[in-house]
Design an enzyme around this catalytic site. Structure first.
Site, PDB file in Angstrom:
ATOM      1  N   CYS A   1      38.390  14.806  49.614  1.00  0.00           N
ATOM      2  CA  CYS A   1      38.126  15.633  48.429  1.00  0.00           C
ATOM      3  C   CYS A   1      36.644  15.614  48.080  1.00  0.00           C
ATOM      4  O   CYS A   1      36.058  14.554  47.910  1.00  0.00           O
ATOM      5  CB  CYS A   1      38.944  15.106  47.257  1.00  0.00           C
TER       6      CYS A   1
ATOM      7  N   CYS B   1      36.122  13.780  44.490  1.00  0.00           N
ATOM      8  CA  CYS B   1      36.424  12.373  44.235  1.00  0.00           C
ATOM      9  C   CYS B   1      35.143  11.528  44.236  1.00  0.00           C
ATOM     10  O   CYS B   1      34.162  11.864  44.905  1.00  0.00           O
ATOM     11  CB  CYS B   1      37.407  11.845  45.294  1.00  0.00           C
TER      12      CYS B   1
ATOM     13  N   HIS C   1      42.218  11.708  41.333  1.00  0.00           N
ATOM     14  CA  HIS C   1      42.521  12.927  42.062  1.00  0.00           C
ATOM     15  C   HIS C   1      43.910  13.471  41.714  1.00  0.00           C
ATOM     16  O   HIS C   1      44.172  14.672  41.813  1.00  0.00           O
ATOM     17  CB  HIS C   1      42.418  12.635  43.565  1.00  0.00           C
TER      18      HIS C   1
ATOM     19  N   ASN D   1      40.059  26.896  36.412  1.00  0.00           N
ATOM     20  CA  ASN D   1      41.052  27.558  37.260  1.00  0.00           C
ATOM     21  C   ASN D   1      41.960  26.466  37.758  1.00  0.00           C
ATOM     22  O   ASN D   1      41.485  25.532  38.391  1.00  0.00           O
ATOM     23  CB  ASN D   1      40.408  28.197  38.492  1.00  0.00           C
TER      24      ASN D   1
ATOM     25  N   SER E   1      40.018  25.731  44.128  1.00  0.00           N
ATOM     26  CA  SER E   1      39.764  25.397  45.523  1.00  0.00           C
ATOM     27  C   SER E   1      40.227  23.988  45.856  1.00  0.00           C
ATOM     28  O   SER E   1      40.137  23.559  46.998  1.00  0.00           O
ATOM     29  CB  SER E   1      38.262  25.520  45.794  1.00  0.00           C
TER      30      SER E   1
ATOM     31  N   HIS F   1      41.923  18.393  42.600  1.00  0.00           N
ATOM     32  CA  HIS F   1      41.252  17.406  41.736  1.00  0.00           C
ATOM     33  C   HIS F   1      40.971  18.056  40.375  1.00  0.00           C
ATOM     34  O   HIS F   1      40.443  19.161  40.325  1.00  0.00           O
ATOM     35  CB  HIS F   1      39.930  16.945  42.386  1.00  0.00           C
TER      36      HIS F   1
ATOM     37  N   HIS G   1      39.418  19.610  37.556  1.00  0.00           N
ATOM     38  CA  HIS G   1      38.034  20.023  37.336  1.00  0.00           C
ATOM     39  C   HIS G   1      37.965  21.405  36.718  1.00  0.00           C
ATOM     40  O   HIS G   1      38.928  22.161  36.753  1.00  0.00           O
ATOM     41  CB  HIS G   1      37.273  20.042  38.665  1.00  0.00           C
TER      42      HIS G   1
ATOM     43  N   GLN H   1      34.796  24.614  35.449  1.00  0.00           N
ATOM     44  CA  GLN H   1      33.459  25.137  35.732  1.00  0.00           C
ATOM     45  C   GLN H   1      32.776  25.583  34.459  1.00  0.00           C
ATOM     46  O   GLN H   1      33.434  25.849  33.445  1.00  0.00           O
ATOM     47  CB  GLN H   1      33.552  26.343  36.665  1.00  0.00           C
TER      48      GLN H   1
END
Ligand code: H2U
Ligand code: ZN
Length: 348
Positions: A51, A54, A114, A154, A162, A165, A167, A169
């Site tokens: 990943c 990570c 993760h 997203n 994508s 994990h 996350h 933006q």
């Protein structure tokens, strides 16, 4: 026959964007023989050596993540906006118009774990994410060429994430993007005319009626808006009229963290899968002007319709005409509200 919202086709007005959505409540039972989706259900490891998010792992462009223990933010290695691109404008006959756009894109890791999601993080961990979002809004918004900061997540491959994990933006830009601009001008005009927040007044109405409220606490409310487009779309609104995350007090930040955890848990519980969505905050622009009408809120736009395998598409009439929905916002809110508060993966 007298017109009623539960049985008859109608259109609903969105006062935030000043656009309409078509509602066809009589159509919810139509059969589906089209494409079905696959939502990844397999359990993730706590740490994935492959990943790129990570702790300690390699990213694109030769960067290595530090052994971070809480949140972690970095400049997107494939940023859509660049801080040092040239300014400029070109125009021909008012038909070929282009403008240079400067900005910055960052990636925010919510936790080193993760295998977690917002729905399964501790309240304190989500509070740290809220604090990071607020600090990023201030830092990026404080740059002279940044006039708007878009924070979003997203989630799920179906929405283009994508990587599993946890996350999100941040895209900080020179101009105010379309969706934010529409909502900003409607809120501004409403505030100028009445001296009150559009979303504040809307929230009072919804709390009185209660039928579209999903969950709430002392400082935030999640509801399916009257004008929702996506089947289980929600709007998270602050009770106090503030323009951005930066203006939230400590107790309000805790309350936002609590509400995000509870709402995403209801979403996961709906079809007992990690529920895909795009979510993001709308805050006042960072152009140095007041924007008194701007009221902090978040939108959740999830694509799933009736099960983990059937999603809504925005095609045909929706692309050429206007958005349309079958399930009513009232039905969607009731379904979400009546789900257990405990996450299905935590059942004993
Ligand atoms: P999404 O899952 O929402 O696409 O966000 C992940 C972002 O991470 C994506 O915008 C960036 C992608 O550009 N990224 C890096 O910055 N470095 C990498 O090594 C891989 C992906
Ligand atoms: Zn990871």
């Amino acid at each position: 026959m007298t017109f009623n919202l539960n049985d008859h086709p109608h259109r609903r007005y969105n006062p935030l964007t000043r656009e309409w959505v078509l509602v066809s409540p009589h159509r919810t039972k139509r059969p589906w023989q089209g494409q079905t989706e696959e939502v990844a259900r397999e359990e993730q490891p706590r740490y994935d050596p492959q990943c790129y998010l990570c702790p300690g792992n390699a990213r694109a462009g030769g960067h290595t993540n530090p052994p971070y223990e809480g949140t972690f933010v970095f400049d997107n290695d494939y940023a859509a906006l660049l801080p040092d691109s040239p300014a400029g404008r070109s125009e021909e006959a008012g038909l070929l118009v282009a403008e240079g756009e400067r900005g910055l894109c960052r990636v925010v890791c919510f936790t080193p774990r993760h295998d977690l999601t917002l729905s399964r993080m501790e309240a304190a961990g989500i509070r740290a994410v809220v604090d990071l979002w607020a600090a990023q809004y201030e830092e990026l918004g404080g740059l002279p060429f940044v006039n708007h900061v878009q924070i979003f997540e997203n989630r799920g491959a179906m929405m283009g994430a994508s990587n599993p994990h946890p996350h999100g933006q941040i895209w900080a830009s020179e101009s105010v993007p379309n969706e934010a601009a529409k909502e900003l001008s409607a809120q501004g005009e409403y505030f100028d005319a009445r001296g009150r927040s559009l979303l504040g007044d809307y929230l009072s109405l919804e709390l009185e009626r209660a039928e579209r409220v999903v969950c709430e606490n002392a400082h935030f409310v999640a509801l399916v808006p009257f004008w929702a487009v996506w089947p289980f779309e929600t709007l998270v609104v602050s009770r106090r009229h503030v323009g951005g995350l930066d203006q939230l007090e400590g107790a309000e930040r805790d309350a936002l963290a609590d509400l995000l955890r509870r709402l995403t848990t209801l979403y996961d519980n709906l079809f007992r899968v990690p529920f895909p969505y795009s979510m993001g905050f709308h805050q006042r622009p960072t152009d140095g002007r007041e924007h008194a009408g701007s009221h902090l809120h978040a939108h959740f736009y999830p694509p799933l319709l009736r099960s983990a395998t059937v999603r809504k598409f925005m095609v045909g009439f929706e692309l050429l005409g206007m958005p349309q929905r079958d399930l009513t916002p009232e039905q969607a809110a009731r379904r979400l509200r009546e789900l257990p508060a405990r996450h299905y993966l935590d059942e004993v």
